[in-house]
Design an enzyme around this catalytic site. Structure first.
Site, mmCIF file in Angstrom:
data_model
loop_
_atom_site.group_PDB
_atom_site.id
_atom_site.type_symbol
_atom_site.label_atom_id
_atom_site.label_comp_id
_atom_site.label_asym_id
_atom_site.label_seq_id
_atom_site.Cartn_x
_atom_site.Cartn_y
_atom_site.Cartn_z
ATOM 1 N N ASP A 54 43.430 22.838 16.278
ATOM 2 C CA ASP A 54 43.707 22.766 15.206
ATOM 3 C C ASP A 54 43.383 22.043 14.041
ATOM 4 O O ASP A 54 41.563 20.917 14.437
ATOM 5 C CB ASP A 54 45.538 22.047 15.437
ATOM 6 C CG ASP A 54 46.549 22.976 15.744
ATOM 7 O OD1 ASP A 54 46.012 23.896 15.517
ATOM 8 O OD2 ASP A 54 47.247 22.463 16.320
ATOM 9 N N TYR B 160 41.353 20.280 28.676
ATOM 10 C CA TYR B 160 41.494 19.617 27.185
ATOM 11 C C TYR B 160 41.280 18.347 27.641
ATOM 12 O O TYR B 160 42.220 17.885 28.832
ATOM 13 C CB TYR B 160 42.659 19.809 26.377
ATOM 14 C CG TYR B 160 42.533 20.971 25.683
ATOM 15 C CD1 TYR B 160 42.278 20.555 24.225
ATOM 16 C CD2 TYR B 160 42.822 22.390 25.592
ATOM 17 C CE1 TYR B 160 41.993 21.543 23.442
ATOM 18 C CE2 TYR B 160 42.690 23.485 24.677
ATOM 19 C CZ TYR B 160 42.432 23.329 23.401
ATOM 20 O OH TYR B 160 42.528 23.689 22.586
#
Length: 279
Positions: free
Chosen positions: A74, A133
């Site tokens: 994002d 992540y």
């Protein structure tokens, strides 16, 4: 002579009517600062990582390319181990020169860490077995200006032991509807989208908090795929646990509830980094 023409000369320019060149599959490991970009995926009219990288590669090679990424981060989210793949003409291809040119032309916000020829069937997205992540929190009364761009500053003390307990229910295969934002146009993730189907069932391989010292906390999560805002929603919920707003034992119920309103807030994007992709 234009900028970096010494490196650009390694590209092969094909004239109309030439026979189709022999192509090879190229794999790049890419790091980037997500702050200047509107996410990874190409989006007309705004600067994105994929759009910038693709235009740069095409400028160097003087040949159109179709870029595939392992995950679509994002806006404001960073990467250390993003992987992209594309096809390029084999004749005259110099991966070292390609890497140098990209790194010069992108000005340091996008960096190619590795460049290699991959097997012909390699696909950065669909060949991936898992993605990892990392999310960084600075947990101290005073913020750190040198970490501000890549972390979330939380000034209130966090109970790391409780946050670690909150990770346990996440491990395994579950429906993560409580932690995923459903895009309006399609049921697909943007933090990472290894599974393009409508299901929000994902398999978490590892989820843990590490105390790096001096108030720096790092959350690491590995999964076969993620859905939109899943990692940031999990982090926001676990921070609520660390602040005492929720109990660690409530995480399992939030997961079973399949209701986004049950989870905590979405953590800010700048603390998140696509750390690595496993193939």
């Amino acid at each position: 002579m234009t900028l970096f023409d010494d490196d650009l000369a390694t590209g092969v320019e094909h004239q109309p009517g030439d026979d189709a060149p022999e192509l090879v599959r190229v794999r790049l490991v890419v790091a980037y600062d997500g702050a200047p970009y509107h996410g990874f995926a190409a989006n007309p009219g705004v600067a994105t990582v994929a759009g910038t990288l693709q235009r740069t590669i095409e400028r160097v090679l003087r040949h159109p390319v179709e870029l595939t990424g392992a995950g679509r981060t994002d806006r404001g989210v960073h990467a250390w181990g993003q992987v992209v793949s594309f096809d390029a003409p084999a004749a005259g291809l110099d991966l070292g020169a390609l890497q140098r040119s990209i790194n010069k032309l992108c000005g340091g916000t996008i960096v190619v860490r590795e460049a290699a020829v991959a097997p012909p069937d390699f696909d950065a997205r669909f060949s991936a077995r898992s993605r990892t992540y990392r999310y960084t929190i600075v947990n101290r009364p005073v913020p750190d200006p040198f970490l501000a761009a890549t972390s979330w500053w939380v000034d209130q003390p966090l109970d790391v032991a409780a946050m670690r307990l909150g990770c346990d229910p996440l491990i395994g295969e579950h429906d993560f509807s409580s932690f995923c934002r459903r895009p309006k146009d399609r049921m697909i993730g943007t933090e990472d989208d290894g599974d393009p189907g409508p299901s929000l069932v994902r398999r978490i391989i590892d989820a843990r908090w590490d105390d790096e010292g001096e108030g720096v906390l790092r959350f690491t999560i590995e999964a076969t795929a993620f859905c939109h805002q899943m990692v940031r929603s999990i982090v926001g919920t676990l921070v609520d646990v660390g602040l005492g707003r929720k109990r660690a034992g409530e995480v399992a119920g939030i997961l079973r509830g399949r209701d986004r309103s049950l989870a905590g807030p979405v953590a800010p994007p700048q603390g998140l980094c696509l750390w690595s992709v496993t193939y």
